[in-house]
Design an enzyme around this catalytic site. Sequence first.
Site, PDB file in Angstrom:
ATOM      1  N   VAL A 226       0.840  -1.197   0.000  1.00 51.50           N
ATOM      2  CA  VAL A 226       0.000   0.000   0.000  1.00 51.50           C
ATOM      3  C   VAL A 226       0.879   1.253   0.000  1.00 51.50           C
ATOM      4  O   VAL A 226       0.421   2.354   0.293  1.00 51.50           O
ATOM      5  CB  VAL A 226      -0.961   0.030   1.212  1.00 51.50           C
ATOM      6  CG1 VAL A 226      -2.055  -1.007   1.043  1.00 51.50           C
ATOM      7  CG2 VAL A 226      -0.201  -0.192   2.523  1.00 51.50           C
ATOM      8  N   ARG A 228       4.142   2.441  -2.504  1.00 51.12           N
ATOM      9  CA  ARG A 228       4.248   2.896  -3.889  1.00 51.12           C
ATOM     10  C   ARG A 228       4.684   1.735  -4.764  1.00 51.12           C
ATOM     11  O   ARG A 228       5.517   0.905  -4.370  1.00 51.12           O
ATOM     12  CB  ARG A 228       5.246   4.060  -4.007  1.00 51.12           C
ATOM     13  CG  ARG A 228       4.674   5.390  -3.508  1.00 51.12           C
ATOM     14  CD  ARG A 228       3.553   5.881  -4.409  1.00 51.12           C
ATOM     15  NE  ARG A 228       2.901   7.095  -3.931  1.00 51.12           N
ATOM     16  CZ  ARG A 228       1.794   7.109  -3.206  1.00 51.12           C
ATOM     17  NH1 ARG A 228       1.232   5.981  -2.813  1.00 51.12           N
ATOM     18  NH2 ARG A 228       1.239   8.260  -2.856  1.00 51.12           N
ATOM     19  N   ASP A 252      -2.184  -2.741  -4.133  1.00 47.36           N
ATOM     20  CA  ASP A 252      -3.081  -1.610  -4.367  1.00 47.36           C
ATOM     21  C   ASP A 252      -2.395  -0.501  -5.158  1.00 47.36           C
ATOM     22  O   ASP A 252      -3.060   0.441  -5.589  1.00 47.36           O
ATOM     23  CB  ASP A 252      -3.576  -1.052  -3.017  1.00 47.36           C
ATOM     24  CG  ASP A 252      -4.649   0.009  -3.187  1.00 47.36           C
ATOM     25  OD1 ASP A 252      -5.681  -0.294  -3.823  1.00 47.36           O
ATOM     26  OD2 ASP A 252      -4.460   1.145  -2.700  1.00 47.36           O
ATOM     27  N   GLU A 257       0.081   3.375 -13.501  1.00 45.37           N
ATOM     28  CA  GLU A 257      -1.348   3.226 -13.236  1.00 45.37           C
ATOM     29  C   GLU A 257      -2.150   4.004 -14.281  1.00 45.37           C
ATOM     30  O   GLU A 257      -1.765   5.114 -14.649  1.00 45.37           O
ATOM     31  CB  GLU A 257      -1.676   3.737 -11.827  1.00 45.37           C
ATOM     32  CG  GLU A 257      -1.018   2.914 -10.734  1.00 45.37           C
ATOM     33  CD  GLU A 257      -1.373   3.379  -9.320  1.00 45.37           C
ATOM     34  OE1 GLU A 257      -2.159   4.350  -9.182  1.00 45.37           O
ATOM     35  OE2 GLU A 257      -0.877   2.776  -8.355  1.00 45.37           O
ATOM     36  N   HIS A 276      -5.822   1.095  -6.516  1.00 42.41           N
ATOM     37  CA  HIS A 276      -5.323   2.217  -5.723  1.00 42.41           C
ATOM     38  C   HIS A 276      -6.462   2.924  -4.981  1.00 42.41           C
ATOM     39  O   HIS A 276      -6.596   4.144  -5.035  1.00 42.41           O
ATOM     40  CB  HIS A 276      -4.575   3.203  -6.614  1.00 42.41           C
ATOM     41  CG  HIS A 276      -3.585   4.053  -5.847  1.00 42.41           C
ATOM     42  ND1 HIS A 276      -2.469   4.608  -6.423  1.00 42.41           N
ATOM     43  CD2 HIS A 276      -3.542   4.432  -4.547  1.00 42.41           C
ATOM     44  CE1 HIS A 276      -1.792   5.299  -5.518  1.00 42.41           C
ATOM     45  NE2 HIS A 276      -2.438   5.201  -4.364  1.00 42.41           N
ATOM     46  N   SER A 278      -7.114   1.950  -1.547  1.00 39.46           N
ATOM     47  CA  SER A 278      -6.977   1.649  -0.117  1.00 39.46           C
ATOM     48  C   SER A 278      -7.074   2.902   0.742  1.00 39.46           C
ATOM     49  O   SER A 278      -7.482   2.842   1.903  1.00 39.46           O
ATOM     50  CB  SER A 278      -5.651   0.936   0.164  1.00 39.46           C
ATOM     51  OG  SER A 278      -4.546   1.787  -0.095  1.00 39.46           O
TER      52      SER A 278
END
Length: 316
Positions: A226, A228, A252, A257, A276, A278
Amino acid sequence: MTKKWLLATSLKEKHLEQLQNMYADYEMLCTQENAEALAEVEWVVGWNKGLTEQLEAGRLPALKWVQVISAGINNYPLQSFKEKGIYLTNGSGMHSEAIAEYVIGVLLTHMRGLRTAILNQQKQKWEQMTDLHELKGKTMLIVGSGHIGKRLAQLAKAFGMTVIGVNRSGNAVAEMDRTVKMEDIQTVIGSADVVVDILPQTDLTEHVFDAVLFGDMKKGVLFVNVGRGATVDNASLLGALAEGTVAFAALDVFEAEPLAEDSPLWGHPNILITPHFSGVVEHFKDSLFEIVQENAESFRLQGKPLRNVIDFEKNY
């Protein structure tokens, strides 16, 4: 000339009124189209690519402070901020509850068989699983002992887990049973049943989770990222999954991305991918404004923000 500040994100109306009252002698801008007005902006809440272009073109000469809404800062023009002497503050801390709960949630989803049960329900398949596990008695290694790491440690200990923290200094953290320096992570990683990556993205953390570090982990470890995406070498992670060193990974965050459709991570049976989210906070604007208000007050009184100020030497 009227001093100005720029709103480059969305805040609640009542929060805007508080800021306007606090800065009654300033004009609030909600657009960045007027170059003449931008030249008088002293502080900004929010940020975007257009502002980066304006900054680097020299069109924000009065800018002294930027408050961004995210905890991560790697997508902002850090070098320009540093060179121009601009304070940067982030949203660190307001995501800690959400992310800590996410980590516990994905662990329970795997360990208590919930993920399999969800898939079985779609197939109308009745399967009573017996290979289920508990958090109690397990050891969690939290790599990154900031706001999120501390809150996660509290939750993990409530489930009866032993918690080891990893940070740059090795300084003790009250919420954790033990802490070690990042350079000594190999001395403890082999004892962890769960490894949680909460590292920021810096030059020092890029691909820190590589084949060597995964190789030092206990066989059957659960891995959660969680932090990077750039802190993990995906090829090494896939290799560790293939060897059984990592039994399950919840991811996550990713280097790029959204995650590419052809990424081998998507189809792996022992990886849970989330987009992403969380850190999505239920009362995001209220949590954000606590930080904005505190920094706006200190900027007004002392000429600088005090909370979540980024150290450009460390980039967090």
